[in-house]
Design a protein around this motif. Structure first.
Motif, mmCIF file in Angstrom:
data_model
loop_
_atom_site.group_PDB
_atom_site.id
_atom_site.type_symbol
_atom_site.label_atom_id
_atom_site.label_comp_id
_atom_site.label_asym_id
_atom_site.label_seq_id
_atom_site.Cartn_x
_atom_site.Cartn_y
_atom_site.Cartn_z
ATOM 1 N N ALA A 313 0.819 -1.214 0.000
ATOM 2 C CA ALA A 313 0.000 0.000 0.000
ATOM 3 C C ALA A 313 0.853 1.264 0.000
ATOM 4 O O ALA A 313 0.607 2.201 -0.776
ATOM 5 N N ILE A 314 1.870 1.300 0.862
ATOM 6 C CA ILE A 314 2.761 2.461 0.899
ATOM 7 C C ILE A 314 3.528 2.592 -0.411
ATOM 8 O O ILE A 314 3.678 3.704 -0.961
ATOM 9 N N THR A 315 3.992 1.482 -0.952
ATOM 10 C CA THR A 315 4.769 1.500 -2.196
ATOM 11 C C THR A 315 3.939 2.025 -3.357
ATOM 12 O O THR A 315 4.368 2.922 -4.103
ATOM 13 N N ILE A 316 2.730 1.482 -3.535
ATOM 14 C CA ILE A 316 1.879 1.881 -4.659
ATOM 15 C C ILE A 316 1.332 3.292 -4.466
ATOM 16 O O ILE A 316 1.268 4.086 -5.416
ATOM 17 N N LEU A 317 0.937 3.628 -3.237
ATOM 18 C CA LEU A 317 0.453 4.984 -2.966
ATOM 19 C C LEU A 317 1.525 6.018 -3.278
ATOM 20 O O LEU A 317 1.250 7.046 -3.911
ATOM 21 N N SER A 318 2.755 5.757 -2.853
ATOM 22 C CA SER A 318 3.853 6.700 -3.107
ATOM 23 C C SER A 318 4.099 6.861 -4.601
ATOM 24 O O SER A 318 4.281 7.986 -5.098
ATOM 25 N N ALA A 319 4.085 5.747 -5.328
ATOM 26 C CA ALA A 319 4.275 5.807 -6.780
ATOM 27 C C ALA A 319 3.135 6.569 -7.448
ATOM 28 O O ALA A 319 3.352 7.325 -8.408
ATOM 29 N N ALA A 320 1.916 6.386 -6.939
ATOM 30 C CA ALA A 320 0.753 7.064 -7.514
ATOM 31 C C ALA A 320 0.835 8.575 -7.309
ATOM 32 O O ALA A 320 0.501 9.358 -8.208
ATOM 33 N N ASP A 328 -3.297 16.347 -4.737
ATOM 34 C CA ASP A 328 -4.740 16.507 -4.925
ATOM 35 C C ASP A 328 -5.411 15.132 -4.837
ATOM 36 O O ASP A 328 -5.027 14.207 -5.555
ATOM 37 N N PRO A 329 -6.409 14.967 -3.972
ATOM 38 C CA PRO A 329 -7.013 13.640 -3.759
ATOM 39 C C PRO A 329 -7.524 12.981 -5.034
ATOM 40 O O PRO A 329 -7.343 11.779 -5.238
ATOM 41 N N ASN A 330 -8.177 13.749 -5.886
ATOM 42 C CA ASN A 330 -8.736 13.168 -7.107
ATOM 43 C C ASN A 330 -7.646 12.697 -8.065
ATOM 44 O O ASN A 330 -7.791 11.664 -8.731
ATOM 45 N N LYS A 331 -6.542 13.437 -8.115
ATOM 46 C CA LYS A 331 -5.439 13.028 -8.985
ATOM 47 C C LYS A 331 -4.748 11.771 -8.445
ATOM 48 O O LYS A 331 -4.344 10.896 -9.209
ATOM 49 N N ILE A 332 -4.636 11.679 -7.109
ATOM 50 C CA ILE A 332 -4.060 10.479 -6.505
ATOM 51 C C ILE A 332 -4.979 9.283 -6.784
ATOM 52 O O ILE A 332 -4.518 8.195 -7.147
ATOM 53 N N ARG A 333 -6.272 9.501 -6.628
ATOM 54 C CA ARG A 333 -7.252 8.424 -6.884
ATOM 55 C C ARG A 333 -7.118 7.897 -8.305
ATOM 56 O O ARG A 333 -7.059 6.687 -8.532
ATOM 57 N N ASP A 334 -7.057 8.798 -9.268
ATOM 58 C CA ASP A 334 -6.935 8.390 -10.673
ATOM 59 C C ASP A 334 -5.648 7.606 -10.913
ATOM 60 O O ASP A 334 -5.629 6.627 -11.666
ATOM 61 N N ALA A 335 -4.575 8.030 -10.266
ATOM 62 C CA ALA A 335 -3.276 7.367 -10.457
ATOM 63 C C ALA A 335 -3.271 5.963 -9.849
ATOM 64 O O ALA A 335 -2.669 5.043 -10.409
ATOM 65 N N ILE A 336 -3.944 5.793 -8.699
ATOM 66 C CA ILE A 336 -4.032 4.449 -8.109
ATOM 67 C C ILE A 336 -4.825 3.532 -9.028
ATOM 68 O O ILE A 336 -4.413 2.398 -9.319
ATOM 69 N N LEU A 337 -5.969 4.009 -9.503
ATOM 70 C CA LEU A 337 -6.819 3.186 -10.373
ATOM 71 C C LEU A 337 -6.132 2.844 -11.689
ATOM 72 O O LEU A 337 -6.449 1.825 -12.316
ATOM 73 N N ALA A 338 -5.186 3.673 -12.094
ATOM 74 C CA ALA A 338 -4.455 3.420 -13.349
ATOM 75 C C ALA A 338 -3.298 2.435 -13.157
ATOM 76 O O ALA A 338 -2.646 2.053 -14.135
ATOM 77 N N THR A 339 -3.056 1.998 -11.911
ATOM 78 C CA THR A 339 -1.954 1.072 -11.638
ATOM 79 C C THR A 339 -2.282 -0.317 -12.195
ATOM 80 O O THR A 339 -3.271 -0.937 -11.787
#
Length: 381
Positions: A313-320, A328-339
């Motif tokens: 979780a920390i690894t993927i969240l940091s990469a996102a 920005d929460p919405n940009k982080i959300r989009d980046a996680i979903l794009a993983t």
């Protein structure tokens, strides 16, 4: 214009305070902060320590590689006390800190369920380990799961027990909380589809001290195989010992708690020759082996899913966040979903629109206390 003594004193105080305020403001923005709700006290405090270890191990690697957005990452921990009210309070304390950009929630579905309404209100990404399918299928856009949900565990347990072990008379034992109820239902539905509806569906209350009535129900059911969903490892340890003491020795295929490090320590020989579905299995992939080595080197003990999912979780969240180029929460959300196709300790992450990253389980066996990898079963439908 003449200043009064009071005006002069106020002006001097403000001037003296300004550098300190600037340093404070700079310090607040000097790190990227991630909040973590985790049991520091309560019946799962030991597992909470492993979760912290996994998160901190990932944090050290991220910071060594340059951090996030050019800053070091900081973990802010609050004790969830292993209770639903405890995690609601812990999350509210973290959420009140506006500079925390995202959070790690619980491995326990019942606790995630309790905090979910507040997660929606806060509107920031929350990484979770709870496996109740409903958590990511109820319209909450801020929950991201780093373990497979129990739609997959039920199907894998059923598939392995029926098609590999050749057993069709199932007894299901599960906790009556959100996790156990959802898991038991998923397993029952999967078995029914395979033409092997359970002969027993038995619930129990968490933190029970005597499982004799549950064991006798299993014994009297005529089942030739047992499937379980235990929330707490201490409950599972008591159940396993009483199961063997009362002479029940049928094959057992359980949810991940049956092969957790604490369970194998508590139950000892009572869990020998049992099978479990495990989101983390050290021999299942190169990424899992690398995590296992790093964890053993750092903490001198074997890891399990309690530490593996926070690590991922920390690894993927940091990469996102780096990919988003923003907190920005919405940009982080989009980046996680794009993983997609991310090789983690728990498996290959391919996030779907619901926020589920993993879609299958490993099957492992307890061979005299050693957890041995058997196979991986994945579902892509």
């Amino acid at each position: 214009m003449k200043l009064t003594r009071r005006e002069f004193s106020a002006s001097l105080a403000a001037g003296l305070a300004a550098p300190a305020l600037m340093r404070s403001a700079w310090a607040q923005g000097a790190t990227i902060k991630i909040g973590m709700c985790v049991p520091v006290t309560g019946p799962a405090a030991e597992q909470g320590l492993w979760a912290q270890n996994g998160a901190k191990l990932a944090l050290a690697a991220v910071n060594k590689a340059g951090g996030v957005l050019g800053k070091q990452v900081e973990l802010v921990i609050e004790d969830d006390q292993t209770t639903n009210p405890g995690i609601v309070l812990a999350f509210s304390k973290l959420a009140a800190q506006s500079d925390i950009v995202a959070f790690l929630g619980s491995i326990r579905s019942t606790q995630v369920q309790a905090m979910a309404p507040d997660v929606i209100k806060v509107g920031k990404p929350v990484m979770i380990g709870g496996t109740n399918p409903d958590l990511t299928h109820s319209g909450n856009p801020w929950l991201f799961r780093f373990r497979p949900n129990d739609n997959y565990s039920g199907r894998v347990i059923a598939d392995f027990g029926v098609n590999t072990l050749g057993k069709k008379k199932w007894a299901i034992v599960h906790s009556t909380d959100a996790f156990g109820t959802a898991g038991g239902k998923a397993l029952s539905e999967a078995l029914t589809k395979l033409g092997a509806p359970p002969v027993l569906d038995q619930g129990y209350a968490n933190q029970s001290q005597d499982f004799t009535p549950v064991v006798l129900a299993v014994k009297q059911s005529g089942a030739d195989v047992l499937g379980t969903y235990f929330t707490f490892e201490n409950d599972l340890g008591i159940f396993a010992r009483q199961l063997r003491q009362l002479g029940v020795n049928i094959p057992w295929v359980g949810s991940p708690s049956v092969v957790a490090v604490s369970s194998t320590k508590l139950a000892g020989p009572a869990l020998f020759n049992t099978y479990g579905v495990a989101d983390f299995a050290e021999d299942s992939s190169d990424a899992a082996k690398a995590f296992g080595k790093a964890y053993r080197d750092a903490y001198k003990t074997a890891p399990d899913n309690q530490s593996a999912w926070p690590y991922d979780a920390i690894t993927i969240l940091s990469a996102a966040i780096n990919k988003a180029g923003s907190t920005d929460p919405n940009k982080i959300r989009d980046a996680i979903l794009a993983t997609q196709k991310f090789a983690g300790a728990e498996g290959e992450y391919n996030f779907d629109k619901n926020g589920d990253g993993l879609h299958g389980y490993n099957v492992v066996k307890n061979e005299k206390g050693k957890i041995v990898y058997d196979k991986h079963i994945d579902f892509n439908d």
